[in-house]
Structure formats: structure tokens, C-alpha cells
Design an enzyme around this catalytic site. Structure first.
Site, PDB file in Angstrom:
ATOM      1  N   GLU A   1       8.215 -12.446   2.647  1.00 36.86           N
ATOM      2  CA  GLU A   1       9.106 -11.815   3.637  1.00 36.86           C
ATOM      3  C   GLU A   1       8.911 -10.294   3.717  1.00 36.86           C
ATOM      4  OE1 GLU A   1      11.530 -13.457   5.885  1.00 36.86           O
ATOM      5  OE2 GLU A   1      10.993 -11.499   6.648  1.00 36.86           O
TER       6      GLU A   1
ATOM      7  N   ASP B   1      -2.432   0.066   8.960  1.00 31.20           N
ATOM      8  CA  ASP B   1      -1.234  -0.568   8.382  1.00 31.20           C
ATOM      9  C   ASP B   1      -0.635  -1.569   9.391  1.00 31.20           C
ATOM     10  OD1 ASP B   1       1.109  -0.661   6.439  1.00 31.20           O
ATOM     11  OD2 ASP B   1       2.120   0.108   8.232  1.00 31.20           O
TER      12      ASP B   1
ATOM     13  N   GLU C   1       1.955   8.472   3.595  1.00 28.97           N
ATOM     14  CA  GLU C   1       1.266   8.712   2.328  1.00 28.97           C
ATOM     15  C   GLU C   1       0.634  10.111   2.360  1.00 28.97           C
ATOM     16  OE1 GLU C   1       1.279   6.398  -0.056  1.00 28.97           O
ATOM     17  OE2 GLU C   1       2.428   5.111   1.281  1.00 28.97           O
TER      18      GLU C   1
ATOM     19  N   VAL D   1       6.226  -7.652   6.112  1.00 24.53           N
ATOM     20  CA  VAL D   1       6.417  -7.113   7.460  1.00 24.53           C
ATOM     21  C   VAL D   1       7.890  -6.747   7.623  1.00 24.53           C
ATOM     22  CG1 VAL D   1       6.224  -7.588   9.939  1.00 24.53           C
ATOM     23  CG2 VAL D   1       4.550  -8.572   8.363  1.00 24.53           C
TER      24      VAL D   1
ATOM     25  N   GLY E   1       8.603  11.450   2.858  1.00 24.42           N
ATOM     26  CA  GLY E   1       8.143  10.303   2.071  1.00 24.42           C
ATOM     27  C   GLY E   1       7.809   9.078   2.903  1.00 24.42           C
TER      28      GLY E   1
ATOM     29  N   LYS F   1      -0.268  -5.876   9.344  1.00 20.16           N
ATOM     30  CA  LYS F   1       0.990  -6.590   9.633  1.00 20.16           C
ATOM     31  C   LYS F   1       0.832  -7.550  10.815  1.00 20.16           C
ATOM     32  CE  LYS F   1       3.658  -2.827   7.615  1.00 20.16           C
ATOM     33  NZ  LYS F   1       4.232  -1.496   7.885  1.00 20.16           N
TER      34      LYS F   1
ATOM     35  N   GLY G   1      11.215   1.058   2.314  1.00 19.12           N
ATOM     36  CA  GLY G   1      12.318   1.602   1.520  1.00 19.12           C
ATOM     37  C   GLY G   1      12.512   0.812   0.240  1.00 19.12           C
TER      38      GLY G   1
ATOM     39  N   THR H   1       2.523  -5.137  -7.061  1.00 20.64           N
ATOM     40  CA  THR H   1       1.536  -4.089  -7.325  1.00 20.64           C
ATOM     41  C   THR H   1       1.146  -3.412  -6.010  1.00 20.64           C
ATOM     42  OG1 THR H   1      -0.361  -5.582  -7.123  1.00 20.64           O
ATOM     43  CG2 THR H   1       0.628  -5.381  -9.302  1.00 20.64           C
TER      44      THR H   1
HETATM   45  N1  HSE Z   1       3.567   3.306   5.559  1.00 23.53           N
HETATM   46  C1  HSE Z   1       4.321   2.194   6.064  1.00 23.53           C
HETATM   47  C2  HSE Z   1       5.118   2.638   7.284  1.00 23.53           C
HETATM   48  C3  HSE Z   1       5.226   1.673   4.977  1.00 23.53           C
HETATM   49  O1  HSE Z   1       5.141   3.838   7.580  1.00 23.53           O
HETATM   50  O2  HSE Z   1       5.688   1.808   7.971  1.00 23.53           O
HETATM   51  C4  HSE Z   1       5.654   0.254   5.109  1.00 23.53           C
HETATM   52  O3  HSE Z   1       4.613  -0.681   5.107  1.00 23.53           O
END
Ligand code: HSE
Length: 350
Positions: free
Chosen positions: A154, A226, A215, A157, A212, A230, A327, A101
Site C-alpha cells: 500500500e 519517481d 532529496e 504509492v 525535506g 509509481k 511522510g 529499506t
Molecule cells: N520524493 C517523493 C515525492 C517521496 O516527492 O513525492 C515519496 O515517494
């Protein structure tokens, strides 16, 4: 050996996983005696189905490609009953729940609730969801262990580029002194375009959105949240820390200009948004910030939307890995890799 799997969430990653299972089905059977059976799918937007005999993947794709809902799988108006994910987790006969999700980095919900329900129902869990892994990893791992189950992450990250499995297998027994790298593809793409195509920040960000990578609301990428999620996961899973997102010093890339990027290049440096974590005394020091790296650093050569990590280890010195960080196929593969690892353990047990 048959392996029953349920998918909670069937967006990009779920579709990626199903496409791989469909495409590589005979190879996976021959090489690993792995015969997956998808017995349930639940998706917030597309509905849910319980199919104890196993879903025919190509038939499901035909339905989805016509823009129909998953619960129209049965066809002729004979739709399956809509079951909420928590009931589905309990009712389905799956050995493994793939929790796919959407990520909520603030609360980790609803994914964390789904994962707890699965582990309490005797089901292994694999996920690429950063929310539960960044906020509740220890609690979820302890719950899994208590119930003799696996909780594997896995894909959280660097998608399917191996990070955690590297230290379970190839680099097992080494101690990590420091982890440093590029964990956000969007910002690395933006910085690369500012340098190689001379774009300003706004134009590079627009291109990242068109491709893409970023976001529609790119705040989590460009402000470093983000990468923080990680680096928290790396700190807690690989360095044994108890780091929370608010413990990480954070700075994004929004103050970097094309002129700064160009001037750095002329001096033999390149700006990268670097996530870094190391043990410090009894704790962990983790930071996400733009750094000017010398061009001789392997991380400086990583361009575009790629990710990379340099591990400084006691027995092997520095090792750098580079690969995809996102991806459909790449993250779908991370889920498959975790499922195959569980399958291998289950086979050894039997
Ligand atoms: N928005 C993230 C990036 C996607 O650009 O790395 C993967 O977590």
C-alpha cells in the site's frame, strides 16, 4: 491475538510505524484484538537485534534518541550479535516482515532479495519500497501466493492514502478505464510555489529541499523517474499490465519556467506533472509529463506537496482521491494498514 513482526530497515518509516504502534496500542487491541510484538530489527546503519520476547518500544526510542545503535538495546556493553538481514529474516520468529529499506529504482536491491527470502521462509511481507514493487511485482506476488502468504505494498504509492485497498474493498468489482494523477509531492510543491509565490524554478527547488520534500539529489523527482516507478506499479497492480519503467514515456518539469506557469494561470490553466495510465489494445499506455490542466479539473486544485489520483471506472465514473504522498507517520500508517489487513485474514482463518 499476538502478531510477531520484524523490521528490516529502521529509518523514517520504521520509526513512524513504531511510534504509531506505541501511541495506539490500546486502541488497536480493543478494536482489532491486535497485539503486535516486534521480535527483530535490522538496520544497515544502526545494527540489528533479535528479541524473541518483544522489544519495548519506548526503551528502544530512548536508546535511539541518545544517538546510540539499535544493538545497544541490551545495554551495559551486553550488545546483541550483529546479524545480517538475510540471516535475521530466516532466524527470527516473525509472522510478518516489514521491509523498510531504501529504494533503488534501478535494481530493486537489496530489498527484492530480502522479500524473496522472507516469502521463501514462510513469512508475510509488507513494504513501502517502490523498487521491488515497480520491477518485480508479479514475480513476488506469485511467490507469495505459491506459499499461501501475503505480499502487500500500500505505501508504495501515495503513502498511507488508500490506493490498492480501495479496489480490494470500497470499489471492488469496478473496472478501471484510466488512472491519472499527481504522484510526486516535490514537483507539485515546486510548481505551486512558482505560481503562488512567484519563485523561479531554482528557488522553488531549494525551498523543497529545505522542507525535506526533495532529496539532496532531486533528479528522480524533477525528471519524473519517481512518478514513473509509481505509474508502473499502478499499471501492473491495478490494470494487470506487465509494464517496465523504460516503457513509460517520461518528461520532467525542468523545462517549465515561472513565465510559462504564470501565462497558463492567466489563460485558466495550471501546469501539473501528470502520471497517466490506461489499457490500450492488448497493452498499457503509460506516460509521465507536464500537462496544462483546466482549473476546473480536480487535479488542478491540488497544491503543495499533496498527491491525488483520478480513477475513471466503468460503474462509478470518475473518482478522485487526494492526500499525503509521503511522510513519517503517513508511510508508517501504510505499513500498519497492510499489517492489520493480514491480521484480519489470519484471525478469520483461525
Ligand atoms: N520524493 C517523493 C515525492 C517521496 O516527492 O513525492 C515519496 O515517494
Amino acid at each position: 491475538m499476538e502478531v510477531k513482526i520484524a523490521l528490516i530497515g529502521c529509518g523514517t518509516v520504521g520509526r513512524g510505524l513504531l511510534e504509531i504502534l506505541d501511541r495506539k496500542c490500546s486502541q488497536l487491541k480493543d478494536a482489532f484484538d491486535f497485539e503486535p510484538k516486534i521480535v527483530a530489527i535490522s538496520d544497515l546503519h544502526k545494527g540489528s537485534i533479535l528479541v524473541p520476547d518483544g522489544i519495548k518500544i519506548k526503551r528502544l526510542f530512548a536508546i535511539l534518541d541518545e544517538g546510540k545503535r539499535i544493538d545497544q538495546y541490551y545495554g551495559e556493553g551486553n550488545t546483541a550479535e550483529l546479524i545480517n538481514p538475510l540471516d535475521m529474516i530466516e532466524q527470527c520468529d516473525a509472522a510478518i516482515i516489514a521491509e523498510l529499506t531504501y529504494t533503488n529504482i534501478q535494481t530493486g536491491e537489496p530489498a527484492t532479495g530480502y522479500i524473496k527470502k522472507a516469502l521463501r521462509s514462510g513469512k508475510h511481507v509488507v513494504t513501502s519500497n517502490k523498487g521491488p514493487a515497480a520491477l518485480h511485482y508479479k514475480e513476488l506476488q506469485n511467490l507469495a501466493r505459491k506459499n499461501d502468504l501475503f505480499f502487500r505494498i500500500e505505501g508504495t504509492v501515495m503513502s498511507g492514502t488508500p490506493v490498492f485497498s480501495l479496489f480490494e474493498c470500497g470499489l471492488i468489482g469496478t473496472e478501471i478505464r484510466e488512472i491519472k494523477g499527481i504522484l510526486n509531492g516535490t514537483t507539485n510543491f515546486i510548481l505551486s510555489k512558482m505560481e503562488t509565490d512567484g519563485l523561479d524554478y531554482a528557488a522553488a527547488l531549494k525551498l523543497a529541499q529545505e522542507r525535506g520534500y526533495a532529496e539532496a539529489d532531486p533528479t528522480a523527482d524533477v525528471e519524473g523517474y519517481d512518478a514513473v516507478a509509481k505509474v508502473v506499479i499502478l499499471s501492473n497492480v491495478l490494470l494487470g499490465g506487465e509494464v517496465k519503467p523504460e516503457d513509460v514515456k517520461r518528461e520532467g518539469i525542468t523545462s517549465l519556467t515561472r513565465e510559462m506557469v504564470t501565462a497558463a494561470k492567466q489563460e485558466g490553466f495550471r501546469y501539473k506533472l501528470i502520471a497517466q495510465t490506461r489499457k490500450s489494445g492488448d497493452g498499457i499506455e503509460a506516460v509521465v509529463s507536464p500537462q496544462k490542466l483546466p482549473l476546473t479539473d480536480p487535479l488542478a486544485g491540488v497544491m503543495g506537496a499533496q498527491n491525488a489520483l483520478t480513477f475513471d471506472t466503468d460503474l462509478m465514473g470518475k473518482i478522485t482521491i487526494q492526500g499525503a504522498g509521503a511522510g513519517k507517520t503517513e508511510t508508517g500508517f501504510s505499513i500498519l494498514a497492510d499489517i492489520l489487513t493480514i491480521h484480519r485474514h489470519l484471525r478469520l482463518k483461525h
